[in-house]
Design an enzyme around this catalytic site. Sequence first.
Site, PDB file in Angstrom:
ATOM      1  N   GLY A  48      23.678   0.503  -0.772  1.00 25.67           N
ATOM      2  CA  GLY A  48      22.574  -0.441  -1.045  1.00 25.67           C
ATOM      3  C   GLY A  48      22.698  -0.942  -2.474  1.00 25.67           C
ATOM      4  N   PHE A  53      16.829  -1.633  -6.737  1.00 27.71           N
ATOM      5  CA  PHE A  53      17.108  -0.363  -7.414  1.00 27.71           C
ATOM      6  C   PHE A  53      18.568   0.074  -7.271  1.00 27.71           C
ATOM      7  CE2 PHE A  53      12.436   0.225  -6.868  1.00 27.71           C
ATOM      8  CZ  PHE A  53      12.125   0.445  -8.203  1.00 27.71           C
ATOM      9  N   TYR A 235       0.513   1.821   3.293  1.00 25.67           N
ATOM     10  CA  TYR A 235       1.830   2.279   2.817  1.00 25.67           C
ATOM     11  C   TYR A 235       2.030   3.781   3.075  1.00 25.67           C
ATOM     12  CZ  TYR A 235       6.272   2.440   0.590  1.00 25.67           C
ATOM     13  OH  TYR A 235       7.608   2.617   0.410  1.00 25.67           O
TER      14      TYR A 235
END
Length: 397
Positions: A48, A53, A235
Amino acid sequence: MMIVKPLMRGFISLTSHPVGCEKNVVNQIEYTKKKGLVSGPKKVLVIGASTGFGLASRIVSAFGSNASTIGVFFEKAPAEGKTASPGWYNSAAFQKEAAKAGLYAKSINGDAFSDEIKKKTIDLIKSDLGKVDLVVYSLASPVRTHPKTGVTHRSVLKPIGQVFTDKTVDFHTGKVTTVSIEPCVGDDIENTVAVMGGEDWQMWMEALLEADALSDNAMTVAYSYIGPQLTEAVYRRGTIGKAKDHLEATAFKISDLLKGVSGKAYVSVNKALVTQASSAIPVIPLYISLLYKIMKAEGIHEGCIEQIDRLYRERLYTNESVPTDDKGRIRIDDWEMREDIQARIVELWKQAETENLSEIGDLEGYKSDFFNLFGFGFENVNYADEVNEMVAIDNLV
Ligand code: NAI
Ligand code: NA
């Protein structure tokens, strides 16, 4: 060659600016270089690695610690007259800068959830680096095709058990409205856990261990989020929160697996930031715009690069044991979660409406970060110029 302008569809821009994306990467490299070298990792796999990030992790590894890096991501290549996705241009810029600095860097573009990409990546590690001493797991995806069952799971961002109703903002128009989100149904939780939980992280670590591709004392870190009570129902106590619970529990399983190489798995809880992933979650943009305003006023605002730079320098690579909370998690959301900061957000949340949000919230900062994700809004980039959209990524394996 083409002139590139933002082209909004829902929560993303369909276009991205190659020169602006490069600027974004170079700015992050400059930030970490100014801090000086940290005695951090030397051979790093980032899963990723092209945006958010994960990109920041690759940059701090390479330019903050002189590490060799292999980056895995899933990005759209350009075509004549059609720009690539931002992560493509970011990675092209990263490769270019790494080469200039004499750093080893190779990239793999493909589905990290698949056996094929895992094998390709591990083969590359074996042939070029031998072993890695840090694995950063920073995937954010709405879908995962399971490599063993072939089932395609889709994650959802929904509350569990009850309808969630609260304020939200359309950050393009600044309009504050009330949004209601229906609770999840059927296999929503299982599917979300399958996509964003820890199973794939564990599969990566098992495959790396099996191939003897992990150094002694290797570390792996994945990223999580907790956030305030305001966003809890949608969330942390919603479907995505179940996946994060699973991810966090998986860190302990992986640490057990890594005992033979004295390795350790961590979850780092990061700050809420504007990324492609977080812009799509209702309520979060309003929260972030209030959070940014307050954290900037206090002088403690951070973006991805500041967060990850601090993670390396003040948590992971200090020569002392890694500080964690009572659940074993690294906390770099510590400034976001400060009591005084949260208390002020609760107050502002009650007041927030279309008429006052540009004053009490940092809507401008939100928008600017959002456009930056796609390479727009950078100083010293002439957006009226034609640019070459057909940028290649060097060392793409
Ligand atoms: P992002 O959307 O900026 O980055 C996602 C990365 O995953 C990109 O490099 C993309 O190419 C890659 N990717 C997606 N699907 C893939 C696939 N099938 N195969 C290979 N690569 C794939 O996301 P962001 O925000 O950096 O998120 C990373 C992690 O950080 C996530 O676990 C997220 O939950 C977590 N996090 C995010 C926060 C936020 O506010 N954005 C806060 C705290 C944690
Ligand atoms: Na990422």
